[in-house]
Each structure stands twice: as structure tokens, then as C-alpha cells.
Design an enzyme around this catalytic site. Structure first.
Site, mmCIF file in Angstrom:
data_model
loop_
_atom_site.group_PDB
_atom_site.id
_atom_site.type_symbol
_atom_site.label_atom_id
_atom_site.label_comp_id
_atom_site.label_asym_id
_atom_site.label_seq_id
_atom_site.Cartn_x
_atom_site.Cartn_y
_atom_site.Cartn_z
ATOM 1 N N GLU A 29 2.209 0.855 -4.631
ATOM 2 C CA GLU A 29 0.757 1.017 -4.531
ATOM 3 C C GLU A 29 0.390 1.797 -3.267
ATOM 4 O O GLU A 29 0.651 1.342 -2.152
ATOM 5 C CB GLU A 29 0.098 -0.358 -4.527
ATOM 6 C CG GLU A 29 0.366 -1.139 -5.820
ATOM 7 C CD GLU A 29 0.046 -2.614 -5.696
ATOM 8 O OE1 GLU A 29 -0.523 -3.022 -4.655
ATOM 9 O OE2 GLU A 29 0.371 -3.371 -6.632
ATOM 10 N N LEU A 58 -1.839 -0.779 -9.761
ATOM 11 C CA LEU A 58 -1.823 -2.048 -9.024
ATOM 12 C C LEU A 58 -1.279 -3.140 -9.942
ATOM 13 O O LEU A 58 -2.010 -3.989 -10.449
ATOM 14 C CB LEU A 58 -3.229 -2.401 -8.537
ATOM 15 C CG LEU A 58 -3.929 -1.345 -7.674
ATOM 16 C CD1 LEU A 58 -5.287 -1.855 -7.223
ATOM 17 C CD2 LEU A 58 -3.088 -0.967 -6.474
ATOM 18 N N GLU A 60 2.328 -5.371 -9.945
ATOM 19 C CA GLU A 60 3.669 -5.639 -9.446
ATOM 20 C C GLU A 60 4.687 -5.776 -10.577
ATOM 21 O O GLU A 60 5.843 -5.367 -10.438
ATOM 22 C CB GLU A 60 3.671 -6.903 -8.586
ATOM 23 C CG GLU A 60 3.026 -6.749 -7.225
ATOM 24 C CD GLU A 60 1.500 -6.691 -7.269
ATOM 25 O OE1 GLU A 60 0.883 -6.190 -6.320
ATOM 26 O OE2 GLU A 60 0.928 -7.153 -8.293
ATOM 27 N N GLN A 82 3.159 -4.446 -2.089
ATOM 28 C CA GLN A 82 2.298 -4.190 -0.938
ATOM 29 C C GLN A 82 2.234 -5.372 0.028
ATOM 30 O O GLN A 82 2.206 -5.180 1.243
ATOM 31 C CB GLN A 82 0.894 -3.813 -1.419
ATOM 32 C CG GLN A 82 0.076 -3.127 -0.358
ATOM 33 C CD GLN A 82 -1.176 -2.507 -0.928
ATOM 34 O OE1 GLN A 82 -2.124 -3.221 -1.267
ATOM 35 N NE2 GLN A 82 -1.189 -1.193 -1.048
ATOM 36 N N PHE A 88 5.018 -12.974 -7.308
ATOM 37 C CA PHE A 88 5.105 -13.826 -8.500
ATOM 38 C C PHE A 88 4.869 -13.036 -9.783
ATOM 39 O O PHE A 88 5.412 -13.377 -10.838
ATOM 40 C CB PHE A 88 4.107 -14.982 -8.399
ATOM 41 C CG PHE A 88 4.417 -15.921 -7.268
ATOM 42 C CD1 PHE A 88 5.449 -16.832 -7.357
ATOM 43 C CD2 PHE A 88 3.682 -15.876 -6.093
ATOM 44 C CE1 PHE A 88 5.750 -17.688 -6.315
ATOM 45 C CE2 PHE A 88 3.971 -16.723 -5.041
ATOM 46 C CZ PHE A 88 5.006 -17.637 -5.151
ATOM 47 N N HIS A 129 -1.317 -13.040 1.728
ATOM 48 C CA HIS A 129 -0.657 -11.878 2.325
ATOM 49 C C HIS A 129 0.473 -12.257 3.285
ATOM 50 O O HIS A 129 1.408 -11.480 3.471
ATOM 51 C CB HIS A 129 -1.672 -11.015 3.080
ATOM 52 C CG HIS A 129 -2.626 -10.286 2.201
ATOM 53 N ND1 HIS A 129 -3.492 -10.926 1.346
ATOM 54 C CD2 HIS A 129 -2.843 -8.953 2.027
ATOM 55 C CE1 HIS A 129 -4.217 -10.030 0.702
ATOM 56 N NE2 HIS A 129 -3.829 -8.829 1.086
#
Length: 325
Positions: A29, A58, A60, A82, A88, A129
């Protein structure tokens, strides 16, 4: 030699491998023209083109699914998640596919994927994050998990990871990205995966840590030295596989150990290391092996993270508890 931050060393490693091997691909990303949220890939798309360094949606699951497929076709993908708290979405591709390729195919296929991702606290990020999820990865057979603590190691370990034929999770602590500089060779070099480094020699107690907690251990060791307590500090560098031999030899010398991680007590890899020490060196121990960890709660909002995260004072406290046992 050049003075580099850890983020610059990572960029340099990526540039080195993109030059060395046309099969290396970097994607994720905003990693292309924008250079990534932390600018780890800055300038790479301009140098190597949009077919080798490119942006993805965007998603994963799509990023790691793409990497998994590419790895079976002769490529060496280096995808970026990112922030590692979002892993997950990609767990099926990582644990259900990439980690099993070599076994499933009887050695005919490899999965030379290096998944880069920032993680770690102390920089006041939003929720999800900063989570330390390395323990989740370390519990999956077939994966290697690498966590550098400094710019020199970051470059050498990343090059080794990209060249490895098995999937590697390469985690980069956000607080270390630009917190200091050190000399890093501009030419290519490698550091063996699965090999710890003794950062500080000592005789009274062993500290075992990785990532940002290595620096907390070094600070604790400096403070303890003022009281004539000599601590040895081990930087694991790779948390799966763990260099158990280096740890055990150190404990045989110091007879005491404190294992330090930023992850919660029930998470990370500290409990596993404690178990290895107890099984392999119990007759050398003069005190129980102790742990310094975060508490067993979800990561707090940024206003509370400084009181939640382990620090060098916690390490000193545990060291004295061990020495006074």
C-alpha cells in the site's frame, strides 16, 4: 561506511537486492511513488520501474495472496503490510499456504517471501498499529521471524531474508526507524538468520531481548554498572528460530536471567525462552528466570502507552529481584 538511520538502512537493503536480482519485487500500500508511509521505499519505483516496485489495493489478503503465488513462479516478493496489526487479513495466505509449501510439495517448491512490516509502541499510533504480534508468527512452523534493533543489523538481516528460500516475517520497530544513526557499510553484506548477538559482555546476570527492548536492556545495564552489577545483554535478532545455544551459554556463565519483551506477558516469545533455559540450564541457575513484559491487556490508547510499555526501570527492578533471591 555511511551514517544511516534504520529506515535508510532498510531502503538501502531493498535497493541492493532489487539491483542484484531481477526476480525481487517490492509491493504494498503506497510503496510506489509515495515511498510508503515511513518512506522505506522512497525512490525505488523511480529507479526500478512500476513493474518491480508497485502499489496494491488496500487489502492485506490480496497483497500476501499475490506474494504467495508469485513465489511459486520464480519471483522473490517483498510485500509490505503497512502496519503489522493488520496481518490477520492475510493469515490464511501466510500460515495456511506459504509456511507449508516446502513440506506440502516434498521440497519441490519454496516460498521465498519476505513480508516487511512496522510494529511497536512509543510513537503514539492509533489503535491496531503498535501491536506486537511476533509470538503469533513464531508459533507457526515454516516461518522465520526477524526483528532488528539497529541500522547495521537491519540491512544485513533484510538482505539475508530476501535471499532465504523460506518465508520470513521481517518486523521493524517504529520507534527505532529514525531514533539514531550508526555506521552501515554501503556495499552488500549479510547477517545469518537464527543467530543472536551478545551486545554487552557481563558476569552477574543475562538480559535476553529483541527489537526496541534491546536498548532498554542496554540502559538498564549501564545503570546497574554504577552499583557494580555486570549485566550481559543478548540481542536475539531472530525470534524464530531462536538461538538457544547462545542464551544457554550465557546463563551458564551468569547463573541468572531476565527475558524482556514489549509484547504482553501471555504473548511474544519470552515464555518459550524461559522454558528453554529451565530445561537446558536449570542446574546452573541461582534464581528463577524472570520476565519483563507488558501487562495482559489489549494495547492501550496512546495517552496511556508510556505507563503500559516496559522500560529500563522495570528491567532493573527484575534484575535486583533475581540477584537478591
Amino acid at each position: 561506511m555511511a551514517e544511516m538511520t534504520m529506515i535508510q538502512a532498510i531502503t538501502n537493503a531493498l535497493q541492493t537486492e532489487l539491483k542484484n536480482d531481477d526476480n525481487v519485487l517490492v509491493f504494498g500500500e503506497d510503496v510506489g511513488l509515495n515511498g510508503g508511509v515511513f518512506r522505506a521505499t522512497e525512490g525505488l519505483q523511480e529507479e526500478f520501474g512500476e513493474e518491480r516496485v508497485f502499489d496494491t489495493p488496500l487489502a492485506e489478503s490480496g497483497i500476501i495472496g499475490l506474494a504467495t503465488g508469485l513465489s511459486t513462479q520464480g519471483f522473490r516478493p517483498v510485500p509490505e503490510i503497512q502496519f503489522f496489526g493488520f496481518v490477520f487479513e492475510a493469515m490464511d495466505a501466510i500460515s495456511g499456504q506459504a509456511a507449508r509449501f516446502r513440506y506440502r510439495s516434498g521440497g519441490r517448491w519454496n516460498a521465498p517471501i519476505t513480508i516487511r512490516s512496522p510494529f511497536g509502541g512509543g510513537v503514539h499510533t492509533p489503535e491496531l498499529h503498535a501491536d506486537s504480534l511476533e509470538g503469533l508468527m513464531a508459533q507457526q512452523p515454516g516461518l522465520k521471524v526477524v526483528i532488528p534493533s539497529n541500522p547495521y543489523d537491519a540491512k544485513g538481516l533484510l538482505i539475508s531474508s530476501i535471499r532465504d528460500n523460506d518465508p520470513v516475517i521481517f518486523l521493524e520497530h517504529m520507534k527505532l526507524y529514525r531514533s539514531f544513526r550508526e555506521e552501515v557499510p554501503e556495499e552488500e553484506y549479510t547477517i545469518d538468520l537464527g543467530k543472536a548477538e551478545i551486545k554487552r559482555e557481563g558476569s552477574d546476570i543475562t538480559f535476553v531481548a529483541y527489537g526496541a527492548m534491546v536498548h532498554a536492556c542496554m540502559k538498564a545495564a549501564e545503570e546497574l554498572e554504577k552499583e557494580d552489577i555486570n549485566a550481559e545483554v543478548i540481542d536475539l535478532r531472530t525470534v524464530s528460530p531462536v538461538d538457544v545455544e547462545t542464551i544457554v551459554e550465557s546463563v551458564k556463565k551468569t547463573n541468572r536471567a531476565v527475558v524482556v519483551q514489549e509484547a504482553q506477558r501471555q504473548a511474544g516469545i519470552a515464555a518459550s525462552i524461559v522454558s528453554e533455559i529451565q530445561e537446558r540450564a536449570i542446574l546452573h541457575l541461582e534464581a528463577p528466570v524472570l520476565r519483563v513484559t507488558a501487562p495482559d491487556t489489549v494495547y492501550p490508547f496512546s495517552e496511556a502507552e508510556e505507563i503500559w510499555l516496559p522500560n529500563y526501570e522495570n528491567i532493573i527492578e527484575k534484575a535486583k529481584e533475581s540477584l537478591n533471591f
